[in-house]
Design a protein around this motif. Structure first.
Motif, PDB file in Angstrom:
ATOM      1  N   ILE A  23      -2.300  -8.368 -10.217  1.00  0.00           N
ATOM      2  CA  ILE A  23      -2.169  -7.657  -8.940  1.00  0.00           C
ATOM      3  C   ILE A  23      -2.509  -6.164  -9.042  1.00  0.00           C
ATOM      4  O   ILE A  23      -3.173  -5.625  -8.156  1.00  0.00           O
ATOM      5  CB  ILE A  23      -0.756  -7.859  -8.352  1.00  0.00           C
ATOM      6  CG1 ILE A  23      -0.567  -9.333  -7.959  1.00  0.00           C
ATOM      7  CG2 ILE A  23      -0.528  -6.961  -7.150  1.00  0.00           C
ATOM      8  CD1 ILE A  23       0.809  -9.648  -7.407  1.00  0.00           C
ATOM      9  N   PRO A  24      -2.102  -5.448 -10.119  1.00  0.00           N
ATOM     10  CA  PRO A  24      -2.401  -4.003 -10.153  1.00  0.00           C
ATOM     11  C   PRO A  24      -3.849  -3.657 -10.489  1.00  0.00           C
ATOM     12  O   PRO A  24      -4.185  -2.478 -10.554  1.00  0.00           O
ATOM     13  CB  PRO A  24      -1.471  -3.473 -11.271  1.00  0.00           C
ATOM     14  CG  PRO A  24      -0.522  -4.568 -11.576  1.00  0.00           C
ATOM     15  CD  PRO A  24      -1.219  -5.835 -11.242  1.00  0.00           C
ATOM     16  N   LEU A  25      -4.708  -4.633 -10.716  1.00  0.00           N
ATOM     17  CA  LEU A  25      -6.078  -4.340 -11.148  1.00  0.00           C
ATOM     18  C   LEU A  25      -6.848  -3.394 -10.219  1.00  0.00           C
ATOM     19  O   LEU A  25      -7.535  -2.490 -10.698  1.00  0.00           O
ATOM     20  CB  LEU A  25      -6.866  -5.642 -11.313  1.00  0.00           C
ATOM     21  CG  LEU A  25      -6.830  -6.301 -12.686  1.00  0.00           C
ATOM     22  CD1 LEU A  25      -7.521  -7.653 -12.640  1.00  0.00           C
ATOM     23  CD2 LEU A  25      -7.497  -5.412 -13.727  1.00  0.00           C
ATOM     24  N   PRO A  26      -6.776  -3.556  -8.880  1.00  0.00           N
ATOM     25  CA  PRO A  26      -7.659  -2.755  -8.016  1.00  0.00           C
ATOM     26  C   PRO A  26      -7.531  -1.257  -8.206  1.00  0.00           C
ATOM     27  O   PRO A  26      -8.532  -0.553  -8.330  1.00  0.00           O
ATOM     28  CB  PRO A  26      -7.251  -3.196  -6.601  1.00  0.00           C
ATOM     29  CG  PRO A  26      -6.695  -4.573  -6.780  1.00  0.00           C
ATOM     30  CD  PRO A  26      -6.021  -4.559  -8.097  1.00  0.00           C
ATOM     31  N   PHE A 289       6.755  -0.726 -16.653  1.00  0.00           N
ATOM     32  CA  PHE A 289       6.294   0.653 -16.603  1.00  0.00           C
ATOM     33  C   PHE A 289       5.546   0.988 -15.327  1.00  0.00           C
ATOM     34  O   PHE A 289       5.595   2.124 -14.855  1.00  0.00           O
ATOM     35  CB  PHE A 289       5.396   0.956 -17.811  1.00  0.00           C
ATOM     36  CG  PHE A 289       6.136   1.104 -19.106  1.00  0.00           C
ATOM     37  CD1 PHE A 289       7.181   2.016 -19.235  1.00  0.00           C
ATOM     38  CD2 PHE A 289       5.799   0.332 -20.201  1.00  0.00           C
ATOM     39  CE1 PHE A 289       7.870   2.152 -20.429  1.00  0.00           C
ATOM     40  CE2 PHE A 289       6.479   0.460 -21.402  1.00  0.00           C
ATOM     41  CZ  PHE A 289       7.524   1.374 -21.519  1.00  0.00           C
ATOM     42  N   PHE A 290       4.837   0.001 -14.756  1.00  0.00           N
ATOM     43  CA  PHE A 290       3.957   0.297 -13.624  1.00  0.00           C
ATOM     44  C   PHE A 290       4.291  -0.494 -12.358  1.00  0.00           C
ATOM     45  O   PHE A 290       3.733  -0.220 -11.305  1.00  0.00           O
ATOM     46  CB  PHE A 290       2.495   0.001 -14.010  1.00  0.00           C
ATOM     47  CG  PHE A 290       1.957   0.935 -15.041  1.00  0.00           C
ATOM     48  CD1 PHE A 290       1.409   2.147 -14.687  1.00  0.00           C
ATOM     49  CD2 PHE A 290       2.014   0.601 -16.385  1.00  0.00           C
ATOM     50  CE1 PHE A 290       0.902   3.009 -15.644  1.00  0.00           C
ATOM     51  CE2 PHE A 290       1.526   1.458 -17.359  1.00  0.00           C
ATOM     52  CZ  PHE A 290       0.975   2.666 -16.985  1.00  0.00           C
ATOM     53  N   GLY A 291       5.168  -1.476 -12.455  1.00  0.00           N
ATOM     54  CA  GLY A 291       5.421  -2.349 -11.310  1.00  0.00           C
ATOM     55  C   GLY A 291       6.276  -1.750 -10.220  1.00  0.00           C
ATOM     56  O   GLY A 291       6.358  -2.307  -9.122  1.00  0.00           O
ATOM     57  N   PHE A 292       6.937  -0.612 -10.496  1.00  0.00           N
ATOM     58  CA  PHE A 292       7.832  -0.036  -9.503  1.00  0.00           C
ATOM     59  C   PHE A 292       7.293   1.266  -8.923  1.00  0.00           C
ATOM     60  O   PHE A 292       7.983   1.947  -8.167  1.00  0.00           O
ATOM     61  CB  PHE A 292       9.217   0.210 -10.124  1.00  0.00           C
ATOM     62  CG  PHE A 292       9.858  -1.057 -10.635  1.00  0.00           C
ATOM     63  CD1 PHE A 292      10.478  -1.936  -9.759  1.00  0.00           C
ATOM     64  CD2 PHE A 292       9.804  -1.380 -11.977  1.00  0.00           C
ATOM     65  CE1 PHE A 292      11.059  -3.103 -10.222  1.00  0.00           C
ATOM     66  CE2 PHE A 292      10.384  -2.553 -12.457  1.00  0.00           C
ATOM     67  CZ  PHE A 292      11.005  -3.420 -11.576  1.00  0.00           C
ATOM     68  N   ALA A 293       6.070   1.624  -9.298  1.00  0.00           N
ATOM     69  CA  ALA A 293       5.443   2.813  -8.733  1.00  0.00           C
ATOM     70  C   ALA A 293       5.068   2.556  -7.269  1.00  0.00           C
ATOM     71  O   ALA A 293       4.965   1.410  -6.824  1.00  0.00           O
ATOM     72  CB  ALA A 293       4.203   3.190  -9.537  1.00  0.00           C
ATOM     73  N   ASN A 299       0.461  -2.472  -3.222  1.00  0.00           N
ATOM     74  CA  ASN A 299      -0.433  -3.581  -3.554  1.00  0.00           C
ATOM     75  C   ASN A 299       0.302  -4.910  -3.592  1.00  0.00           C
ATOM     76  O   ASN A 299      -0.258  -5.941  -3.216  1.00  0.00           O
ATOM     77  CB  ASN A 299      -1.117  -3.317  -4.896  1.00  0.00           C
ATOM     78  CG  ASN A 299      -2.296  -2.377  -4.762  1.00  0.00           C
ATOM     79  OD1 ASN A 299      -3.420  -2.800  -4.539  1.00  0.00           O
ATOM     80  ND2 ASN A 299      -2.025  -1.084  -4.885  1.00  0.00           N
ATOM     81  N   TYR A 300       1.564  -4.921  -4.037  1.00  0.00           N
ATOM     82  CA  TYR A 300       2.339  -6.157  -3.995  1.00  0.00           C
ATOM     83  C   TYR A 300       2.540  -6.608  -2.548  1.00  0.00           C
ATOM     84  O   TYR A 300       2.485  -7.798  -2.243  1.00  0.00           O
ATOM     85  CB  TYR A 300       3.701  -5.959  -4.664  1.00  0.00           C
ATOM     86  CG  TYR A 300       3.626  -5.727  -6.150  1.00  0.00           C
ATOM     87  CD1 TYR A 300       2.635  -6.335  -6.918  1.00  0.00           C
ATOM     88  CD2 TYR A 300       4.534  -4.892  -6.787  1.00  0.00           C
ATOM     89  CE1 TYR A 300       2.564  -6.110  -8.279  1.00  0.00           C
ATOM     90  CE2 TYR A 300       4.465  -4.667  -8.150  1.00  0.00           C
ATOM     91  CZ  TYR A 300       3.471  -5.278  -8.893  1.00  0.00           C
ATOM     92  OH  TYR A 300       3.411  -5.055 -10.232  1.00  0.00           O
ATOM     93  N   LYS A 301       2.758  -5.645  -1.668  1.00  0.00           N
ATOM     94  CA  LYS A 301       2.924  -5.980  -0.252  1.00  0.00           C
ATOM     95  C   LYS A 301       1.643  -6.562   0.323  1.00  0.00           C
ATOM     96  O   LYS A 301       1.669  -7.566   1.053  1.00  0.00           O
ATOM     97  CB  LYS A 301       3.335  -4.726   0.531  1.00  0.00           C
ATOM     98  CG  LYS A 301       3.647  -4.997   1.993  1.00  0.00           C
ATOM     99  CD  LYS A 301       4.121  -3.734   2.699  1.00  0.00           C
ATOM    100  CE  LYS A 301       4.419  -4.020   4.168  1.00  0.00           C
ATOM    101  NZ  LYS A 301       4.890  -2.794   4.869  1.00  0.00           N
ATOM    102  N   LYS A 302       0.483  -5.955  -0.032  1.00  0.00           N
ATOM    103  CA  LYS A 302      -0.808  -6.485   0.433  1.00  0.00           C
ATOM    104  C   LYS A 302      -1.036  -7.897  -0.101  1.00  0.00           C
ATOM    105  O   LYS A 302      -1.514  -8.777   0.624  1.00  0.00           O
ATOM    106  CB  LYS A 302      -1.938  -5.564  -0.011  1.00  0.00           C
ATOM    107  CG  LYS A 302      -1.959  -4.212   0.676  1.00  0.00           C
ATOM    108  CD  LYS A 302      -3.088  -3.353   0.132  1.00  0.00           C
ATOM    109  CE  LYS A 302      -3.103  -1.979   0.772  1.00  0.00           C
ATOM    110  NZ  LYS A 302      -4.165  -1.108   0.200  1.00  0.00           N
TER     111      LYS A 302
END
Length: 332
Positions: A23-26, A289-293, A299-302
């Motif tokens: 998911i965080p790739l974009p 480390f990056f999932g709560f930024a 992006n999780y919402k999208k």
């Protein structure tokens, strides 16, 4: 034999590791964070591979998917150096930023950095697969509850062609990390303003999250590599390397090992379990480390909206609603 006690838990962790890595790739692609992108791609691919294996071979050792196993063991081997290589690229990039003297980074320099990272994170794992084939004794093994497993012949060349590389990469990465900390300590007063002026996508907070991710990977990779070398050297006798023909004798065979056998192999069983659990752990550490930024949550919402879109009933057009109201009144 029934599935292991952690059977539903392990594939769930692998699936979550895959999702959280993809998911965080974009936004990392947009920021030219090639080392981070490769870390996510290798983690996601390795998690998906283990997820499939843990489902298909949860309670059997049937050689039901030979083509998949050929692919699976190569994903496993390539990821074993691809993930630490990605961590090396992250540390290398952080080191260059910590020691940068120029504010502007040209597009040519970014492309050059991307090519170097691609050589380390993609080209080297492919070369590594070729080197491992030299000491691959037969096609593969199938371990019940684990799935496809590489069959590496325990001989002296194995340690130079296969086993040592995660340790070598981890050591180089650790040197970059120490040098980065030293450079940051020397330039700590100007570092924050440098990031603001130079890296629009790389904030002070993200820089240290990347450093924490890379340091965590070093702390995991290096002890695991040392443990693997020790395990290979002590669990089974080291055979002499005679020739290519001897090593690859009867290469086409597939050994199938029930869980009751490999799980009773003492330290070797601990190593096998540790080697598979470390993959989803790496993915989940990345998420920690990056999932709560803020950008991650957007992006999780999208992603959630995109996944649930087919299940949401579309609202009828306003004209349709008013026409039907008029029809109901006429019946009244």
């Amino acid at each position: 034999m029934p599935a292991e006690a952690t059977y539903p838990l392990f594939p769930i962790f692998c699936l979550l590791g895959f999702i959280f890595s993809v998911i965080p790739l974009p936004w990392h692609l947009q920021a030219w964070n090639s080392g981070t992108v490769y870390f996510m791609m290798w983690s996601a691919l390795a998690c998906l591979n283990l997820f499939i294996n843990s489902i298909v071979w949860a309670d059997n050792v049937r050689n039901s998917a030979p083509i998949w196993c050929e692919i699976s063991i190569r994903i496993m081997l390539a990821a074993s150096v691809g993930i630490p290589a990605s961590s090396l690229c992250i540390n290398r990039r952080l080191y260059k930023i910590a020691n940068a003297q120029s504010v502007a980074i040209s597009r040519v320099e970014k492309i050059k950095g991307l090519l170097v990272d691609t050589s380390i994170c993609v080209l080297f794992p492919l070369v590594y697969l070729v080197m491992v084939y030299v000491v691959q004794g037969h096609r593969y093994d199938i371990l019940e509850q684990f799935g496809c497993f590489p069959a590496i012949y325990n001989t002296i060349p194995t340690y130079f062609l296969s086993t040592m590389w995660p340790l070598v990469i981890g050591t180089i990465s650790a040197c970059y990390c120490i040098a980065t900390l030293r450079a940051f300590n020397q330039r700590r007063l100007e570092f924050s303003s440098f990031l603001r002026s130079n890296q629009s996508a790389l904030t002070f907070s993200r820089y240290f999250r990347l450093m924490a991710l890379a340091m965590t990977d070093i702390l995991v990779t290096t002890p695991l590599s040392i443990f693997t070398i020790w395990l290979n050297a002590t669990a089974t006798p080291i055979a002499p390397y005679i020739s290519w023909e001897d090593t690859h004798f009867n290469y086409g065979r597939v050994e199938r090992i029930p869980a009751i056998l490999w799980r009773n192999s003492g330290v070797a069983a601990v190593g096998i379990d540790f080697s598979r659990w470390i993959t989803p752990v790496c993915a989940l550490v990345f998420f920690a480390f990056f999932g709560f930024a803020d950008e991650a949550q957007r992006n999780y919402k999208k992603a959630w909206i995109w996944v649930t879109k087919p299940f949401r009933r579309a609202s009828p057009p306003s004209g349709f609603v008013s026409d039907n109201k008029e029809k109901l009144r006429s019946f009244g």
